[in-house]
Write an enzyme that holds these catalytic residues in place. Structure first.
Site, short mmCIF file in Angstrom:
data_model
loop_
_atom_site.label_atom_id
_atom_site.label_comp_id
_atom_site.label_asym_id
_atom_site.label_seq_id
_atom_site.Cartn_x
_atom_site.Cartn_y
_atom_site.Cartn_z
N LEU A 42 -9.04 7.45 -44.50
CA LEU A 42 -10.46 8.19 -44.66
C LEU A 42 -10.47 9.59 -45.14
O LEU A 42 -11.26 10.31 -45.77
CB LEU A 42 -11.08 8.26 -43.41
CG LEU A 42 -11.59 6.95 -42.52
CD1 LEU A 42 -12.12 7.27 -41.36
CD2 LEU A 42 -12.69 6.32 -43.59
N GLY A 43 -9.10 10.09 -45.29
CA GLY A 43 -8.88 11.60 -45.92
C GLY A 43 -7.55 11.90 -44.96
O GLY A 43 -7.01 11.67 -44.19
N GLY A 45 -5.75 16.36 -44.35
CA GLY A 45 -5.84 17.68 -44.55
C GLY A 45 -4.34 18.37 -44.29
O GLY A 45 -3.39 17.76 -44.16
N GLY A 46 -4.48 19.62 -43.88
CA GLY A 46 -3.17 20.21 -43.74
C GLY A 46 -2.48 19.69 -42.38
O GLY A 46 -1.06 19.86 -42.38
N PHE A 47 -3.37 19.48 -41.47
CA PHE A 47 -2.67 19.16 -40.23
C PHE A 47 -2.53 17.65 -39.93
O PHE A 47 -1.73 17.13 -38.81
CB PHE A 47 -3.34 19.63 -38.92
CG PHE A 47 -3.17 21.36 -39.13
CD1 PHE A 47 -2.13 21.88 -39.44
CD2 PHE A 47 -4.34 22.08 -38.83
CE1 PHE A 47 -2.10 23.31 -39.57
CE2 PHE A 47 -4.41 23.12 -38.77
CZ PHE A 47 -3.08 24.02 -39.22
N GLY A 48 -3.33 16.65 -40.56
CA GLY A 48 -3.16 15.31 -40.06
C GLY A 48 -4.12 14.44 -41.00
O GLY A 48 -4.48 14.78 -42.12
N THR A 50 -6.32 10.90 -41.41
CA THR A 50 -7.43 10.08 -40.56
C THR A 50 -7.55 8.63 -41.47
O THR A 50 -7.55 8.58 -42.39
CB THR A 50 -8.76 10.93 -40.81
OG1 THR A 50 -8.59 12.25 -40.19
CG2 THR A 50 -9.75 10.35 -39.91
N LYS A 66 -6.53 9.40 -35.81
CA LYS A 66 -5.98 10.61 -36.71
C LYS A 66 -4.64 10.75 -36.46
O LYS A 66 -4.11 10.82 -35.10
CB LYS A 66 -6.69 11.94 -36.16
CG LYS A 66 -6.18 13.04 -37.04
CD LYS A 66 -7.10 14.37 -36.81
CE LYS A 66 -8.28 14.41 -37.58
NZ LYS A 66 -9.08 15.70 -37.55
N ASP A 164 -15.36 25.68 -37.65
CA ASP A 164 -15.60 25.23 -39.23
C ASP A 164 -16.81 24.37 -39.34
O ASP A 164 -17.01 23.17 -39.74
CB ASP A 164 -14.26 24.14 -39.29
CG ASP A 164 -14.01 23.79 -40.62
OD1 ASP A 164 -14.43 24.80 -41.35
OD2 ASP A 164 -13.22 22.82 -41.08
#
Length: 656
Positions: A42-43, A45-48, A50, A66, A164
């Protein structure tokens, strides 16, 4: 299909029944904890990362998994990423009882990776809603405030600051009972509000433009910090302007003049509420969600805006272009009757805010947007005369446009996968394209007929280039190699090997002697095009190097990277000359102006920048798109810049 969970795997999809990944060799896990089956990403980022998954213990109900897969280096950074991931699980467990916050189902370690499983929210984000339905009207903003403020009140009462708030983290859920609740997601950077955290600054985390000054500069977060982000979210939805661009251009100065970017009037009541949310300093801002709710109940009376307010403002009422874009002189335009008519029917947008400069250009009859692709626009290329533009897309097609008339000429079909790259020969007769189907196709640009298909790569083709003499094609692939082909015969001449990661971009020097390649291994290599030997091995980027361009005189090389920088190199010595910083997201596209003095860059925050190579200064930036920018190209005369995006559009910008 079984999905490989190795974060660095380049081709993670494997057939059912496979025990080891066909790409990276890692042992495959059909079900996490013998329960959760990964369906698709699903996408990330910097930490995980998904994933969408199925929960076998709940009759294959959809859920979200995640995985902690931090793209960071160093013990301290990894420790912080792990800490934030664990905190997200705690926040979800603590807050998941609320209907408008996803429920945590599980948190565990498997094969040295941490995972959390949470409720899947079926719906669309407010950013997607903005893209599909257009700007939010005042009534929808009132509804948003009334829906979200009670959620923020609940979160803050549990001593948690989200940190956020933005349209991407607000999902309009589609429920079977017909309700469309607004759900707040992504507590990955949430902060526990304690006495200790009030006394000590923390890690600076948030989204550029949305996060307030106390959060970005000092790492401090309070309920009022989330309320600032809520105000910016309302502003974005009202205007369509991405706040990161305003932040990069004006810092926090833009919030003091936020009204000038409005596309239509709002009531004094909403004006007062937004103005108090958008205070740069924390003291005069709303301090709690309850305080805003009380103000809404006191002030909120549905008003009918008088007809003279709801009508489009006349040119004399619009702020001058120089007040919004100080670098550009304002030209007084005597509006024609046709122009006034266009305003009345909504054919033009106002001369400020998102795309304001382009709207200025539109007054002269030039369209600023090319639409027609049903998928992301990944690549753009002009012919030498600047009369024809080619675009490659996720919809598996290439479109050829008459650039002077801003009209589509034809659509080329033949690839069986996403089109990642296109190039046009200098004589304007040939188009070359590279695709997810691992092939390169050569086309007759004038007729649209396919000439031949080149096969040999074992991975998708991410970049193609045609030598200036029109004799060779270079292709960069996810199989970590570059291949050079004879353009006229289609015969493979040579394979360049040396990169340890996917080759993401290739470029040829004007003298036909050098080939530059950029890779996911974070390096750039410069090769002798004729011998295949490495001349230079350039290291300096800290992330994938996504894009390359060589100057018209063949002396400079520029590169864009996931490390959010653009670097300039001496192509002869390999010396790093300059680094452009200040990007809020990955840089995915680079192009040289034919004058050799400026470059354009496109990044994942939707912003296009024009940079001066000599001074190292940013000349201007455009809040170009509502999503990632994957391609930029200058017209051969250097007067026009085009950009292609994940938002499925091509936008056209005059070059200052």
């Amino acid at each position: 299909m079984i999905y490989c969970l190795n974060p660095s795997c380049e081709k993670p999809q494997n057939p059912d029944g496979a025990h080891f990944c066909q790409s990276c060799g890692m042992e495959l896990i059909p079900q996490l904890r013998n329960r959760y089956r990964i369906i698709q990403p699903l996408g990330g980022g910097g930490f995980g990362r998904t994933f969408l998954a199925e929960d076998e213990d709940k009759l294959n109900e959809d859920c979200v998994v995640k995985q902690l897969a931090p793209q960071v280096q160093g013990t301290s950074a990894l420790h912080k990423a792990t800490e934030l991931f664990q905190e997200e699980a705690r926040r979800l467990q603590q807050l998941g009882e609320h209907r408008q916050i996803p429920t945590l189902y599980a948190y565990f370690r498997d094969d040295n990776y941490l995972y959390l499983v949470q409720q899947f929210i079926q719906g669309q984000t407010l950013r997607e809603e903005l893209r599909q339905q257009g700007l939010f009207g005042e009534e929808k903003i009132w509804e948003l405030l009334h829906e979200l403020l009670p959620v923020l009140k609940f979160v803050h009462e549990h001593q948690v600051i989200h940190r956020d708030i933005k349209p991407e983290n607000l999902i309009r859920r589609f429920s079977e009972d017909g309700r469309k609740d607004l759900v707040l997601i992504d507590f990955g950077v949430a902060k526990q509000l304690t006495v200790t955290s009030l006394d000590h600054t923390g890690t600076v985390i948030g989204s550029y433009g949305y996060a307030p000054m106390e959060q970005m500069k000092h790492g401090s977060a309070y309920p009022a910090s989330d309320l600032f982000s809520l105000g910016v979210t309302c502003f974005h939805l009202l205007t369509g302007i991405h706040p990161s661009g305003l932040y990069m251009e004006h810092g926090y100065g833009w919030v003091m003049n936020w009204r000038q970017f409005l596309k239509s009037p709002i009531s004094p009541k909403l004006d007062q509420v937004l103005d108090k949310l958008l205070q740069k300093d924390i003291e005069p801002r709303y301090q709690s969600a309850d305080e805003v709710l009380q103000d809404l109940h006191q002030k909120r009376q549905l008003e009918v805006i008088p007809p003279d307010m709801s009508a489009t403002r006349s040119p004399s009422q619009l702020p001058s272009l120089s007040s919004v874009f100080p670098r550009f002189p304002t030209t007084v335009i005597q509006p024609s009757s046709q122009w006034k008519k266009s305003l009345l029917i909504g054919g033009l947008i106002t001369l400020f805010g998102l795309g304001g400069l382009v709207s200025y250009w539109q007054l002269f009859g030039k369209t600023s947007v090319l639409t027609g692709h049903s998928g992301e626009v990944n690549s753009l290329a002009f012919n030498l005369k600047g009369t024809t533009l080619a675009s490659g897309s996720d919809d598996k097609t290439i479109k050829i446009w008459n650039f002077n008339r801003r009209k589509e000429i034809r659509t080329l079909k033949g690839h069986k996968g996403i089109i990642y790259c296109v190039a046009i020969s200098r004589n304007g007769q040939t188009l070359v394209s590279g695709s997810q189907d691992n092939t390169i196709k050569v086309w007759n640009l004038k007729t649209g007929q396919e000439i031949r298909t080149l096969k040999g790569h074992s991975g998708l083709i991410n970049s193609v280039a045609i030598s200036p003499d029109g004799e060779k094609i270079a292709s960069g692939s996810y199989d970590n190699t570059i291949k050079v082909w004879n353009l006229k015969t289609g015969q493979e001449i040579r394979t360049f090997e040396g990169h340890t990661g996917a080759v993401l971009s290739v470029a040829m020097s004007p003298d036909n002697h050098k080939l530059a390649s950029a890779s996911a291994d974070r390096t750039i290599k410069v090769w002798n095009l004729n011998t295949g030997k490495v001349i230079l091995n350039l290291k300096g980027h800290e992330g994938d190097v996504n894009a390359l361009a060589i100057s018209p005189n063949g002396q400079l090389l520029v590169s864009g990277s996931d490390d959010k920088t653009v670097q300039v190199w001496d192509l002869n010595t390999g010396r790093e000359i300059r680094t452009f910083e200040g990007y809020a997201a990955d840089v995915s596209a680079i192009a040289f102006n034919p004058d050799g003095e400026t470059i354009a860059s496109g990044s994942d925050d939707g912003i296009v920048k024009i940079l001066n190579l000599s001074t190292g200064q940013e000349i201007t930036s455009f809040n170009a798109h509502t999503s990632e920018v994957f391609a930029v190209a200058f017209s051969p005369d250097g007067k026009t810049l085009v950009s292609g995006s994940k938002d499925k559009t091509i936008k056209i910008w005059p070059v200052p």
